[in-house]
Design a protein around this motif. Structure first.
Motif, mmCIF file in Angstrom:
data_model
loop_
_atom_site.group_PDB
_atom_site.id
_atom_site.type_symbol
_atom_site.label_atom_id
_atom_site.label_comp_id
_atom_site.label_asym_id
_atom_site.label_seq_id
_atom_site.Cartn_x
_atom_site.Cartn_y
_atom_site.Cartn_z
ATOM 1 N N LYS A 74 0.875 -1.179 -0.078
ATOM 2 C CA LYS A 74 -0.103 -0.034 -0.130
ATOM 3 C C LYS A 74 0.781 1.292 0.025
ATOM 4 O O LYS A 74 0.586 2.163 -0.587
ATOM 5 N N GLY A 75 2.017 1.172 0.731
ATOM 6 C CA GLY A 75 2.986 2.174 0.582
ATOM 7 C C GLY A 75 3.550 2.625 -0.855
ATOM 8 O O GLY A 75 3.552 3.732 -1.093
ATOM 9 N N LEU A 76 3.708 1.776 -1.270
ATOM 10 C CA LEU A 76 4.535 1.655 -2.655
ATOM 11 C C LEU A 76 3.451 2.165 -3.667
ATOM 12 O O LEU A 76 3.754 3.041 -4.387
ATOM 13 N N GLN A 77 2.188 1.913 -3.382
ATOM 14 C CA GLN A 77 1.269 2.188 -4.508
ATOM 15 C C GLN A 77 0.973 3.745 -4.230
ATOM 16 O O GLN A 77 0.820 4.624 -5.158
ATOM 17 N N ILE A 80 3.196 5.889 -2.809
ATOM 18 C CA ILE A 80 4.368 6.438 -3.534
ATOM 19 C C ILE A 80 4.074 6.805 -5.115
ATOM 20 O O ILE A 80 4.458 7.956 -5.610
ATOM 21 N N ASN A 81 3.842 5.726 -5.742
ATOM 22 C CA ASN A 81 3.677 5.672 -7.261
ATOM 23 C C ASN A 81 2.624 6.644 -7.557
ATOM 24 O O ASN A 81 2.767 7.281 -8.608
ATOM 25 N N ASP A 82 1.394 6.745 -6.792
ATOM 26 C CA ASP A 82 0.368 7.693 -7.163
ATOM 27 C C ASP A 82 0.603 9.263 -6.788
ATOM 28 O O ASP A 82 0.287 10.018 -7.776
ATOM 29 N N ALA A 83 1.538 9.290 -5.964
ATOM 30 C CA ALA A 83 1.881 10.756 -5.636
ATOM 31 C C ALA A 83 3.030 11.100 -6.738
ATOM 32 O O ALA A 83 3.193 12.210 -7.086
ATOM 33 N N THR A 84 3.961 10.249 -7.229
ATOM 34 C CA THR A 84 4.848 10.515 -8.019
ATOM 35 C C THR A 84 4.126 10.963 -9.355
ATOM 36 O O THR A 84 4.345 11.875 -10.044
#
Length: 89
Positions: A14-17, A19-23
């Motif tokens: 969930k954290g990786l998702q 971060i990818n959404d924020a990027t």
């Protein structure tokens, strides 16, 4: 032990998702911001040209200094927009 590992794995996903959404959200703003900076640079160039022409017409001795300052500010805006875009994209 296995329950803890599964819980940790789920939180990492969930954290990786996130971060990818924020990027992707941040990179989607770079094109409009770059265009805005170019527009501000163009307006700054026009205003600087008019101010320099007014000083030249009135016979002010420091026309070169004024022209260099306005030209430098326009170049800074264009270069900073290009560098930021190439650095983050």
């Amino acid at each position: 032990m296995s329950v803890t590992a599964t819980t940790t794995w789920a939180q990492t996903g969930k954290g990786l998702q996130g971060i990818n959404d924020a990027t992707s959200m941040v990179t989607s703003y770079f094109e409009p911001v770059t265009q805005l900076i170019f527009a501000v640079g163009a307006i700054t160039g026009l205003v600087g040209g008019i101010k320099t022409f007014q000083k030249f017409s009135s016979g002010d001795p420091d026309v070169g200094k004024t022209a260099a300052a306005w030209f430098g500010s326009c170049i800074f805006l264009i270069v900073s927009a290009t560098v930021l875009r190439s650095f983050f994209l």
